[in-house]
Design a protein around this motif. Structure first.
Motif, PDB file in Angstrom:
ATOM      1  N   VAL A 153      21.307  57.800 -50.127  1.00 47.30           N
ATOM      2  CA  VAL A 153      20.349  58.856 -50.509  1.00 47.30           C
ATOM      3  C   VAL A 153      20.544  59.219 -51.982  1.00 47.30           C
ATOM      4  N   ALA A 154      21.781  59.300 -52.421  1.00 49.80           N
ATOM      5  CA  ALA A 154      22.041  59.598 -53.839  1.00 49.80           C
ATOM      6  C   ALA A 154      21.486  58.494 -54.734  1.00 49.80           C
ATOM      7  N   LEU A 155      21.647  57.250 -54.311  1.00 55.36           N
ATOM      8  CA  LEU A 155      21.099  56.119 -55.080  1.00 55.36           C
ATOM      9  C   LEU A 155      19.579  56.244 -55.204  1.00 55.36           C
ATOM     10  N   TRP A 156      18.914  56.553 -54.111  1.00 51.69           N
ATOM     11  CA  TRP A 156      17.455  56.671 -54.151  1.00 51.69           C
ATOM     12  C   TRP A 156      17.020  57.820 -55.060  1.00 51.69           C
ATOM     13  N   GLN A 157      17.791  58.918 -54.992  1.00 50.91           N
ATOM     14  CA  GLN A 157      17.447  60.060 -55.867  1.00 50.91           C
ATOM     15  C   GLN A 157      17.645  59.675 -57.329  1.00 50.91           C
ATOM     16  N   THR A 158      18.749  59.028 -57.628  1.00 51.51           N
ATOM     17  CA  THR A 158      19.038  58.615 -59.002  1.00 51.51           C
ATOM     18  C   THR A 158      17.964  57.663 -59.517  1.00 51.51           C
ATOM     19  N   CYS A 159      17.469  56.812 -58.625  1.00 54.41           N
ATOM     20  CA  CYS A 159      16.475  55.804 -59.022  1.00 54.41           C
ATOM     21  C   CYS A 159      15.051  56.337 -58.946  1.00 54.41           C
ATOM     22  N   GLY A 160      14.875  57.607 -58.602  1.00 52.44           N
ATOM     23  CA  GLY A 160      13.543  58.201 -58.590  1.00 52.44           C
ATOM     24  C   GLY A 160      12.662  57.751 -57.446  1.00 52.44           C
ATOM     25  N   LEU A 161      13.271  57.357 -56.332  1.00 47.00           N
ATOM     26  CA  LEU A 161      12.476  56.843 -55.208  1.00 47.00           C
ATOM     27  C   LEU A 161      12.163  57.892 -54.147  1.00 47.00           C
ATOM     28  N   THR A 162      12.793  59.052 -54.226  1.00 44.15           N
ATOM     29  CA  THR A 162      12.523  60.067 -53.196  1.00 44.15           C
ATOM     30  C   THR A 162      11.314  60.909 -53.590  1.00 44.15           C
ATOM     31  N   ARG A 163      10.651  61.414 -52.562  1.00 41.64           N
ATOM     32  CA  ARG A 163       9.497  62.284 -52.754  1.00 41.64           C
ATOM     33  C   ARG A 163       9.611  63.457 -51.786  1.00 41.64           C
ATOM     34  N   PRO A 164       9.049  64.629 -52.158  1.00 37.88           N
ATOM     35  CA  PRO A 164       9.209  65.806 -51.296  1.00 37.88           C
ATOM     36  C   PRO A 164       8.666  65.588 -49.884  1.00 37.88           C
ATOM     37  N   TRP A 165       7.668  64.725 -49.745  1.00 37.14           N
ATOM     38  CA  TRP A 165       7.039  64.542 -48.434  1.00 37.14           C
ATOM     39  C   TRP A 165       7.726  63.455 -47.588  1.00 37.14           C
TER      40      TRP A 165
ATOM     41  N   VAL B 130      28.389  51.701 -53.088  1.00 38.78           N
ATOM     42  CA  VAL B 130      27.021  51.228 -52.879  1.00 38.78           C
ATOM     43  C   VAL B 130      26.276  51.303 -54.210  1.00 38.78           C
ATOM     44  N   VAL B 131      25.831  50.160 -54.708  1.00 41.08           N
ATOM     45  CA  VAL B 131      25.129  50.128 -55.997  1.00 41.08           C
ATOM     46  C   VAL B 131      23.691  49.652 -55.856  1.00 41.08           C
ATOM     47  N   ALA B 132      23.288  49.256 -54.653  1.00 44.47           N
ATOM     48  CA  ALA B 132      21.920  48.745 -54.483  1.00 44.47           C
ATOM     49  C   ALA B 132      21.508  48.868 -53.027  1.00 44.47           C
ATOM     50  N   SER B 133      20.196  48.885 -52.810  1.00 36.97           N
ATOM     51  CA  SER B 133      19.670  48.941 -51.440  1.00 36.97           C
ATOM     52  C   SER B 133      18.323  48.259 -51.387  1.00 36.97           C
ATOM     53  N   ALA B 134      17.940  47.854 -50.193  1.00 38.09           N
ATOM     54  CA  ALA B 134      16.586  47.363 -49.929  1.00 38.09           C
ATOM     55  C   ALA B 134      16.362  47.395 -48.428  1.00 38.09           C
ATOM     56  N   MET B 135      15.177  47.838 -48.044  1.00 41.51           N
ATOM     57  CA  MET B 135      14.828  47.983 -46.627  1.00 41.51           C
ATOM     58  C   MET B 135      13.727  46.968 -46.321  1.00 41.51           C
ATOM     59  N   PHE B 136      14.058  45.929 -45.569  1.00 38.88           N
ATOM     60  CA  PHE B 136      13.073  44.893 -45.250  1.00 38.88           C
ATOM     61  C   PHE B 136      12.531  45.086 -43.835  1.00 38.88           C
TER      62      PHE B 136
ATOM     63  N   LEU C 123      13.767  49.486 -52.575  1.00 40.54           N
ATOM     64  CA  LEU C 123      14.581  48.600 -53.418  1.00 40.54           C
ATOM     65  C   LEU C 123      15.116  49.432 -54.585  1.00 40.54           C
ATOM     66  N   ALA C 124      16.404  49.446 -54.728  1.00 39.09           N
ATOM     67  CA  ALA C 124      17.018  50.256 -55.792  1.00 39.09           C
ATOM     68  C   ALA C 124      18.323  49.632 -56.255  1.00 39.09           C
ATOM     69  N   VAL C 125      18.542  49.675 -57.548  1.00 34.92           N
ATOM     70  CA  VAL C 125      19.821  49.281 -58.145  1.00 34.92           C
ATOM     71  C   VAL C 125      20.278  50.443 -59.018  1.00 34.92           C
ATOM     72  N   ARG C 126      21.519  50.847 -58.869  1.00 38.90           N
ATOM     73  CA  ARG C 126      22.038  51.968 -59.658  1.00 38.90           C
ATOM     74  C   ARG C 126      21.805  51.705 -61.135  1.00 38.90           C
ATOM     75  N   PRO C 127      21.314  52.697 -61.868  1.00 45.06           N
ATOM     76  CA  PRO C 127      20.922  52.454 -63.263  1.00 45.06           C
ATOM     77  C   PRO C 127      21.974  51.741 -64.106  1.00 45.06           C
ATOM     78  N   ASP C 128      23.252  52.092 -63.912  1.00 43.83           N
ATOM     79  CA  ASP C 128      24.281  51.446 -64.744  1.00 43.83           C
ATOM     80  C   ASP C 128      24.570  50.015 -64.322  1.00 43.83           C
ATOM     81  N   ARG C 129      23.929  49.553 -63.249  1.00 45.64           N
ATOM     82  CA  ARG C 129      24.092  48.162 -62.812  1.00 45.64           C
ATOM     83  C   ARG C 129      22.781  47.376 -62.926  1.00 45.64           C
ATOM     84  N   GLN C 130      21.760  48.019 -63.441  1.00 43.78           N
ATOM     85  CA  GLN C 130      20.471  47.319 -63.575  1.00 43.78           C
ATOM     86  C   GLN C 130      20.553  46.247 -64.660  1.00 43.78           C
ATOM     87  N   SER C 131      19.631  45.309 -64.569  1.00 42.94           N
ATOM     88  CA  SER C 131      19.533  44.184 -65.519  1.00 42.94           C
ATOM     89  C   SER C 131      20.709  43.224 -65.403  1.00 42.94           C
TER      90      SER C 131
END
Ligand code: COA
Length: 143
Positions: free
Chosen positions: A15-27, A58-64, A76-84
């Motif tokens: 959940v922290a990873l998703w928040q950091t990566c801007g993937l969460t929404r109030p709804w 945990v530095v990345a996630s993806a839900m297939f 799909l999320a990769v922690r910002p400091d591990r991106q690229s």
């Protein structure tokens, strides 16, 4: 990075990873989203874990998922400091392998209109822009 299925112990980190990566929404309640995924193909909810420097993180996630017609990927999320560093591509390749082995002929995904800068990433992996308009209807409110 080790790619493995999500476990309950990963919840707060994911959940922290998703928040950091801007993937969460109030709804969308991320905890409810995780609980629902654990009811359907939980083994396709993947996390990427680094063990090299210290305790596993945990530095990345993806839900297939696969609905019998198309495969899907969400969160799909990769922690910002591990991106690229190739982690996003590695997770996508792993999930594509799972879908293909299940007989899934095509994978679809949605990109929010506020996140169009990510399209180049998917194009690099061979994804094309489909000429479709996505519609949605909420059936169960999260909040
Ligand atoms: C999108 C995301 C998962 C990509 O993960 P990543 O680990 O940084 O990507 P990778 O390092 O595996 O990139 C793979 C290739 O795509 C390229 N790429 C990555 N982001 C790109 C972008 N925005 N535009 C163009 N190319 C991009 C990389 O340069 C790399 O190319 P290469 O194979 O020539 O080296 C990551 O940026 C992220 O978590 N973003 C925030 C959350 C998000 O937007 N998720 C997607 C929701 S639809």
């Amino acid at each position: 990075m080790l790619i493995r299925a999500y476990t309950d112990a990963d919840q707060s980190a994911v959940v922290a990873l998703w928040q950091t990566c801007g993937l969460t929404r109030p709804w969308n309640d991320p905890v409810k989203d995780i609980a629902r995924k654990l009811e359907v193909r939980p083994e396709w909810f993947l996390v990427g874990v680094e063990t090299a420097s210290g305790p596993p993180a945990v530095v990345a996630s993806a839900m297939f998922g696969y609905d019998g017609h198309r495969g899907w990927v969400n969160y799909l999320a990769v922690r910002p400091d591990r991106q690229s560093g190739g982690l996003g591509a590695a997770l996508m390749a792993h999930g594509e392998g799972l879908l293909k082995a299940a007989g899934c002929p095509k994978i679809n995904l949605l990109v929010r209109t506020g996140n169009l800068q990510v399209i180049g990433f998917y194009q690099r992996l061979g994804y094309g822009i489909d000429e479709v308009t996505s519609l949605g209807k909420r059936l169960i409110p999260d909040t």
